[in-house]
Design an enzyme around this catalytic site. Structure first.
Site, mmCIF file in Angstrom:
data_model
loop_
_atom_site.group_PDB
_atom_site.id
_atom_site.type_symbol
_atom_site.label_atom_id
_atom_site.label_comp_id
_atom_site.label_asym_id
_atom_site.label_seq_id
_atom_site.Cartn_x
_atom_site.Cartn_y
_atom_site.Cartn_z
ATOM 1 C CD GLU A 114 3.652 77.370 73.611
ATOM 2 O OE1 GLU A 114 2.616 76.995 73.016
ATOM 3 O OE2 GLU A 114 4.410 76.566 74.193
ATOM 4 C CB SER B 189 16.125 36.495 110.493
ATOM 5 O OG SER B 189 17.463 36.097 110.700
#
Length: 661
Positions: free
Chosen positions: A76, A345
């Site tokens: 960093e 169905s």
């Protein structure tokens, strides 16, 4: 040689001007100590949950592994101990890149600058915010030592999965304390702050490991570690654990909202945890609680491993009003409302919609008897064959498979695919005859969306879950509006709805619905082969709900039909969800007429008809020839020895009828 000097003068002027003019008020307001959590609310602004920074455990620097301290500095801000908070070289490099791109694409931030941003500023990337960041950076460097700044940074930086600070991250990913982290674990965690969502080791371990190698390479270059230590770190087996976030209300829905932010914004979780957003959703908490109760009660007496899902949508605007993805969020975060299974169905309404719009009517008759198609496909009904004709309305109400497959064959399965897609099914559909019986895999969400046009006069609406996102100042960051598409003729939608009303009335496959729901509704059951899945999808003009029941292990059988288990869950939910609202019926469009027909031949009912039913037709397509009894089809199929006697009785009744006219 003059251009670099002129550039540095320009940068210096901008910094001095913005510090004196833009930061005049900064010292007069109290900076926030911790990030502000975000609120997720329902459609009525009722709080669902707060996404907050609950996972933060401050520790002293000597409670953090030295390897972790080195790793974070290396990746960093490797000049952390040399500069005074602002790395002029890094800032100049970033400024050149930003000017070249005419936008801010690189920050060049030091650890102190990042700490200033985390403590006092929002995540936006503007020049004004950058100047304020520099101001706070100077103040931090004046007030604290390097060790104190590093300690604060490691206690505040976000590591993903809700973990703020290195102690919370160590416990979240590795179930250990920060001082116990190895070099390999430290390097992996040090790589996360750049993009916590992308590099999250629980979802992207390969990406996290690549980033870990970048960190280790940097540490090697800086002389922090030896090649041997780097190799040992890379060879270490790392198995980060996934943390399950606990959402007390509507957990499956909230998880989808969180996922939306993770996917849409590079810093999505940081936004949620620290920016004080208000996210107004489409969920209705009263309906949500009704849905959760219906699932809990409906599955309470079955095997504990059997799962279920329920999703409800307002077909008029697409608002997702309720979502239950399973029996227990803590036990399983798998959202079955979005997972795919065969619908059985319950898929048939798309076929019948295609048929009615293609010129068939509710009175069209098809005979139920054994039939074999090329390839040996031989559909049959739950109890075999009926050996009689059915009107389409009857066939859909009792869910006759043989009639449905014959209808799909006449239309062409490609037509069924086209209509199902248009109405809202987005999953892959293969144009096979078995598709008419729900052989494809779809989600409960898709089914609810695709039934919507039947409830909403042929208009499909895109599902919505988030209506509006505002920041802590009330500024609207994003807003959604209903998207509507006309996909089915409103007359056809009404006729199919009437056919599906018959399915929830006596004689239909979900007759018990008429005892559970005290308002006009329509719907369809679904049960797959071998009873592995059970479904019910139904609707009223203001709500569509889809219920799925089944095992996550698809080899297991539910052993119950959609009528047995899914329909009662749906009925109990629907009655409670709409309690207190007006009981409206479906609006009949202009150009639709009602006619009584003979159940055996679909002709217009007469005094000679022994079995009749009401059906709706597009005006001009209704049957006009009267029915004179049901013996004709028996004669045609050779199924009755009483045909001569029937003819005599019929002739006598016809003569009596003509004499009375």
């Amino acid at each position: 040689m003059q251009r670099p000097k002129l550039f540095l003068l320009l940068v210096s002027f901008i910094i001095i001007f913005n510090i004196t003019s833009g930061c005049a008020d900064i010292g007069q307001r109290e900076p926030p100590d911790v990030p502000t959590p975000s609120r997720i609310v329902d459609v009525n602004n009722k709080l669902i949950t707060t996404i907050s920074q609950t996972n933060q455990i401050p520790v002293e620097l000597d409670q953090i592994a030295p390897e972790m301290q080195q790793a974070i500095v290396a990746i960093e801000d490797y000049r952390f101990y040399e500069h005074s908070g602002i790395d002029i070289k890094g800032l100049a490099r970033a400024a050149l890149i930003n000017i070249r791109n005419l936008r801010i694409v690189e920050g060049g931030s030091t650890i102190t600058q990042q700490l200033a941003k985390n403590l006092y500023l929002g995540p936006e990337r503007t020049l004004g915010r950058k100047i304020k960041e520099l101001y706070y950076t100077v103040q931090l460097e004046r007030s604290y030592t390097k060790e104190e700044i590093l300690n604060m940074y490691l206690n505040h930086v976000y590591f993903g999965q809700g973990a703020y600070g290195i102690e919370a991250a160590a416990q979240t990913y590795f179930d250990k304390h920060a001082q116990e982290l190895t070099l390999g674990e430290s390097a992996l965690l040090a790589g996360l702050p750049k993009a916590p969502s992308y590099y999250a080791p629980t979802t992207n371990l390969a990406g996290a490991k690549q980033r870990q190698q970048v960190v280790l390479n940097r540490m090697l270059e800086l002389g922090m570690i030896t090649p041997e230590k780097k190799k040992q770190a890379l060879d270490q087996t790392i198995e980060p654990q996934a943390k399950t976030e606990y959402f007390q209300q509507a957990p499956y829905f909230v998880a989808e909202v969180v996922k939306y932010f993770k996917n849409k914004y590079p810093n999505g979780m940081e936004l949620l945890y620290s920016s004080g957003l208000t996210i107004q959703t489409t969920l209705d908490m009263d309906m949500q609680q009704a849905a959760e109760r219906a699932i809990t009660q409906g599955l309470g007496q079955v095997n504990k491993d059997m799962e279920g899902a329920l999703i409800a949508i307002d077909p008029r605007n697409g608002y997702i009003k309720a979502m239950v993805g399973g029996r227990n969020w803590q036990k399983s975060q798998y959202n079955r409302a979005l997972a795919k299974s065969q619908p059985g169905s319950s898929f048939k309404p798309f076929l019948y919609t295609a048929a009615i719009e293609s010129g068939y009517t509710a009175a069209t008759t098809i005979f139920c008897k054994p039939i074999t198609y090329p390839g040996g496909y031989r559909p049959k009904d739950y109890h075999g064959y009926h050996y009689r004709p059915f009107t389409l309305k009857q066939a859909l109400a009792i869910s006759d498979n043989v009639v449905s497959v014959q209808l799909a064959d006449r239309l062409g399965p490609e037509v069924l695919v086209r209509y199902a897609k248009a109405m809202g099914i987005e999953s892959k559909l293969d144009p096979y005859l078995s598709l008419a019986l729900g052989s494809a895999e779809v989600s409960p969400l898709e089914m609810a969306v695709a039934f919507g046009p039947l409830a909403n006069e042929g208009i499909r609406t895109k599902p919505l879950s988030i209506l509006r996102v505002t920041d802590s100042s009330g500024r609207v960051l994003e807003e959604a509006h209903p998207q509507r598409y006309k996909v089915v003729d409103e007359k056809v939608a009404y006729i199919v709805t009437d056919m599906l009303k018959a399915a929830v009335q006596p004689g239909g496959t979900a007759a018990q619905i008429s005892q559970l729901v005290s308002r006009p509704v329509a719907g369809k059951t679904g049960t797959t082969d071998e009873s592995t899945n059970a479904w019910f999808v139904g609707y009223s003009p203001e709500l569509v709900a889809s219920v799925y029941v089944g095992y996550d292990d698809k080899s297991k059988k539910v052993g119950l039909t959609g009528s047995d288990i899914a329909a009662p869950i749906w009925g109990n939910f629907f009655e409670e969800a709409l309690k207190g609202t007006e009981k409206t019926d479906f609006k009949k469009p202009v150009g639709v007429v009602e006619v009584n027909i003979c159940a055996y031949d679909g002709l217009k009912a007469s005094v000679f008809s022994s079995d009749t039913l009401s059906a709706y037709f597009i005006k001009g397509t209704e049957p006009k020839i009267p029915c004179f009894g049901d013996f004709w089809w028996k004669e045609q199929e050779g199924l009755s020895e009483e045909i001569p006697d029937q003819r005599g009785k019929q002739k006598k009744r016809l003569n009596e009828y003509e004499e009375n006219q």
